[in-house]
Design a protein around this motif. Structure first.
Motif, PDB file in Angstrom:
ATOM      1  N   GLU A 191     -10.238   6.679  -5.129  1.00 54.51           N
ATOM      2  CA  GLU A 191      -9.298   7.679  -5.650  1.00 54.51           C
ATOM      3  C   GLU A 191      -8.680   8.502  -4.525  1.00 54.51           C
ATOM      4  N   ALA A 192      -9.486   8.866  -3.531  1.00 56.19           N
ATOM      5  CA  ALA A 192      -8.985   9.704  -2.439  1.00 56.19           C
ATOM      6  C   ALA A 192      -7.970   8.958  -1.578  1.00 56.19           C
ATOM      7  N   LEU A 193      -8.153   7.650  -1.404  1.00 58.20           N
ATOM      8  CA  LEU A 193      -7.234   6.868  -0.585  1.00 58.20           C
ATOM      9  C   LEU A 193      -5.956   6.495  -1.330  1.00 58.20           C
ATOM     10  N   GLY A 194      -5.994   6.503  -2.646  1.00 58.66           N
ATOM     11  CA  GLY A 194      -4.791   6.224  -3.434  1.00 58.66           C
ATOM     12  C   GLY A 194      -4.257   4.829  -3.187  1.00 58.66           C
ATOM     13  N   ASP A 195      -3.008   4.724  -2.720  1.00 56.12           N
ATOM     14  CA  ASP A 195      -2.385   3.410  -2.509  1.00 56.12           C
ATOM     15  C   ASP A 195      -2.726   2.808  -1.141  1.00 56.12           C
ATOM     16  N   ASN A 196      -3.604   3.466  -0.404  1.00 55.41           N
ATOM     17  CA  ASN A 196      -4.068   3.000   0.916  1.00 55.41           C
ATOM     18  C   ASN A 196      -2.964   2.990   1.972  1.00 55.41           C
ATOM     19  N   LYS A 197      -1.878   3.642   1.721  1.00 52.69           N
ATOM     20  CA  LYS A 197      -0.772   3.633   2.673  1.00 52.69           C
ATOM     21  C   LYS A 197      -1.188   4.319   3.976  1.00 52.69           C
ATOM     22  N   GLY A 198      -0.936   3.626   5.082  1.00 52.56           N
ATOM     23  CA  GLY A 198      -1.159   4.206   6.399  1.00 52.56           C
ATOM     24  C   GLY A 198      -2.552   4.039   6.977  1.00 52.56           C
ATOM     25  N   ILE A 199      -3.526   3.577   6.169  1.00 58.18           N
ATOM     26  CA  ILE A 199      -4.887   3.498   6.689  1.00 58.18           C
ATOM     27  C   ILE A 199      -5.035   2.337   7.671  1.00 58.18           C
ATOM     28  N   LYS A 200      -6.004   2.468   8.567  1.00 57.61           N
ATOM     29  CA  LYS A 200      -6.289   1.375   9.505  1.00 57.61           C
ATOM     30  C   LYS A 200      -6.952   0.192   8.811  1.00 57.61           C
ATOM     31  N   ARG A 201      -7.587   0.453   7.678  1.00 57.86           N
ATOM     32  CA  ARG A 201      -8.155  -0.572   6.788  1.00 57.86           C
ATOM     33  C   ARG A 201      -9.491  -1.128   7.274  1.00 57.86           C
ATOM     34  N   PHE A 202      -9.567  -1.558   8.516  1.00 57.06           N
ATOM     35  CA  PHE A 202     -10.786  -2.164   9.039  1.00 57.06           C
ATOM     36  C   PHE A 202     -11.604  -1.127   9.817  1.00 57.06           C
ATOM     37  N   ILE A 250      -5.775   7.320   9.395  1.00 59.24           N
ATOM     38  CA  ILE A 250      -4.347   6.999   9.330  1.00 59.24           C
ATOM     39  C   ILE A 250      -3.885   6.452  10.684  1.00 59.24           C
ATOM     40  N   ASN A 251      -3.183   5.333  10.635  1.00 59.66           N
ATOM     41  CA  ASN A 251      -2.598   4.736  11.827  1.00 59.66           C
ATOM     42  C   ASN A 251      -1.224   5.370  12.045  1.00 59.66           C
ATOM     43  N   PRO A 252      -1.036   6.165  13.097  1.00 64.32           N
ATOM     44  CA  PRO A 252       0.241   6.860  13.274  1.00 64.32           C
ATOM     45  C   PRO A 252       1.417   5.914  13.499  1.00 64.32           C
ATOM     46  N   ARG A 253       1.150   4.693  13.912  1.00 64.87           N
ATOM     47  CA  ARG A 253       2.227   3.719  14.136  1.00 64.87           C
ATOM     48  C   ARG A 253       2.694   3.069  12.837  1.00 64.87           C
ATOM     49  N   ALA A 254       1.891   3.227  11.763  1.00 70.82           N
ATOM     50  CA  ALA A 254       2.252   2.593  10.485  1.00 70.82           C
ATOM     51  C   ALA A 254       1.861   3.488   9.316  1.00 70.82           C
ATOM     52  N   ALA A 255       2.131   4.787   9.476  1.00 68.56           N
ATOM     53  CA  ALA A 255       1.659   5.767   8.501  1.00 68.56           C
ATOM     54  C   ALA A 255       2.277   5.614   7.127  1.00 68.56           C
ATOM     55  N   ASP A 256       3.438   4.962   7.042  1.00 64.16           N
ATOM     56  CA  ASP A 256       4.116   4.804   5.753  1.00 64.16           C
ATOM     57  C   ASP A 256       4.012   3.380   5.223  1.00 64.16           C
ATOM     58  N   GLN A 257       3.100   2.591   5.801  1.00 63.28           N
ATOM     59  CA  GLN A 257       2.983   1.195   5.395  1.00 63.28           C
ATOM     60  C   GLN A 257       1.595   0.901   4.843  1.00 63.28           C
ATOM     61  N   VAL A 258       1.544   0.016   3.858  1.00 63.25           N
ATOM     62  CA  VAL A 258       0.266  -0.516   3.376  1.00 63.25           C
ATOM     63  C   VAL A 258      -0.158  -1.617   4.358  1.00 63.25           C
ATOM     64  N   PRO A 259      -1.394  -1.583   4.866  1.00 67.26           N
ATOM     65  CA  PRO A 259      -1.794  -2.524   5.910  1.00 67.26           C
ATOM     66  C   PRO A 259      -2.131  -3.924   5.366  1.00 67.26           C
ATOM     67  N   SER A 260      -1.116  -4.589   4.885  1.00 68.84           N
ATOM     68  CA  SER A 260      -1.285  -5.932   4.347  1.00 68.84           C
ATOM     69  C   SER A 260       0.053  -6.657   4.378  1.00 68.84           C
ATOM     70  N   THR A 261       0.042  -7.946   4.703  1.00 69.24           N
ATOM     71  CA  THR A 261       1.279  -8.738   4.658  1.00 69.24           C
ATOM     72  C   THR A 261       1.763  -8.935   3.231  1.00 69.24           C
ATOM     73  N   LYS A 262       0.850  -8.705   2.257  1.00 76.42           N
ATOM     74  CA  LYS A 262       1.229  -8.826   0.839  1.00 76.42           C
ATOM     75  C   LYS A 262       1.973  -7.580   0.350  1.00 76.42           C
ATOM     76  N   GLY A 263       1.825  -6.485   1.110  1.00 80.49           N
ATOM     77  CA  GLY A 263       2.472  -5.241   0.707  1.00 80.49           C
ATOM     78  C   GLY A 263       1.655  -4.402  -0.247  1.00 80.49           C
ATOM     79  N   VAL A 264       0.471  -4.888  -0.596  1.00 81.10           N
ATOM     80  CA  VAL A 264      -0.412  -4.161  -1.518  1.00 81.10           C
ATOM     81  C   VAL A 264      -1.844  -4.568  -1.226  1.00 81.10           C
ATOM     82  N   LEU A 265      -2.754  -3.628  -1.441  1.00 82.95           N
ATOM     83  CA  LEU A 265      -4.183  -3.934  -1.306  1.00 82.95           C
ATOM     84  C   LEU A 265      -4.840  -3.845  -2.672  1.00 82.95           C
TER      85      LEU A 265
END
Length: 196
Positions: free
Chosen positions: A81-92, A181-196
């Protein structure tokens, strides 16, 4: 935007209130019903730099299993819930943590798919009043409800307390990295699919 979540879970076995702030300072107030679990979750929060408040009233007269599992459920839900759409996270995130003679490794992927590989062998069944098998149940519940894929390996260890402590510290550290948060991709979901 503040990334936090409040979760309440009430069943016939447990009544849990949990509050989590992802971008915290490592402050924890944990009352799980088991002192060793309190210690482990406090370490998790401190080394992941999460703020965590938890109160669990469980049927510990039966044993601590229902509480450990339901705490994992609530923590997983709170992270999701806190991460929401996971936008901008480093993921790994990954972390090796030594604790005296013990060495633990945790690698995780905040990927939207639940998976746990738990390669841990401990010499003791119980530490204090905590049944060591419950750590795996806690992590399984967390992964299922956070939709995280996680590998936990105890590389070596003689003392079960030290080994579990290394695991929970590594868990906090790895999750903290993945949530950053990855400052180089803060507005992007970290996936080539565009969604996690």
């Amino acid at each position: 935007m503040k990334r936090n979540a409040d979760v309440r879970r009430t069943t016939k076995e447990t009544d849990i209130r949990l509050s989590l702030t992802i971008d915290g300072g490592g402050e924890a107030d944990v009352r799980s019903g088991n002192s060793f679990m309190d210690h482990m979750l406090t370490l998790f929060a401190r080394h992941g730099l999460f703020d965590l408040q938890l109160v669990c009233k469980g049927d510990i007269e039966v044993d601590f299993h229902h509480s450990a599992e339901d705490i994992g459920i609530c923590l997983g839900r709170a992270v999701s819930e806190a991460l929401g759409d996971n936008k901008g996270i480093k993921r790994f995130g990954s972390s090796f943590v030594p604790m005296d003679e013990s060495l633990a490794r945790v690698c995780l992927d905040i990927c939207g798919r639940a998976n746990l590989v738990y390669a841990v062998t401990l010499p003791d069944r119980i530490v204090g009043t905590f049944e060591c098998d419950l750590a795996e149940d806690f992590f399984k519940a967390f992964c299922d409800h956070a939709a995280v894929s996680m590998h936990i390996d105890l590389i070596r260890g003689r003392n079960s307390h030290h080994s579990l402590e290394a695991i929970f510290k590594a868990f906090g550290h790895a999750l903290g990295k993945g949530c950053t948060i990855n400052p180089r991709a803060a507005d992007q979901v970290p996936s080539t699919k565009g969604v996690l």
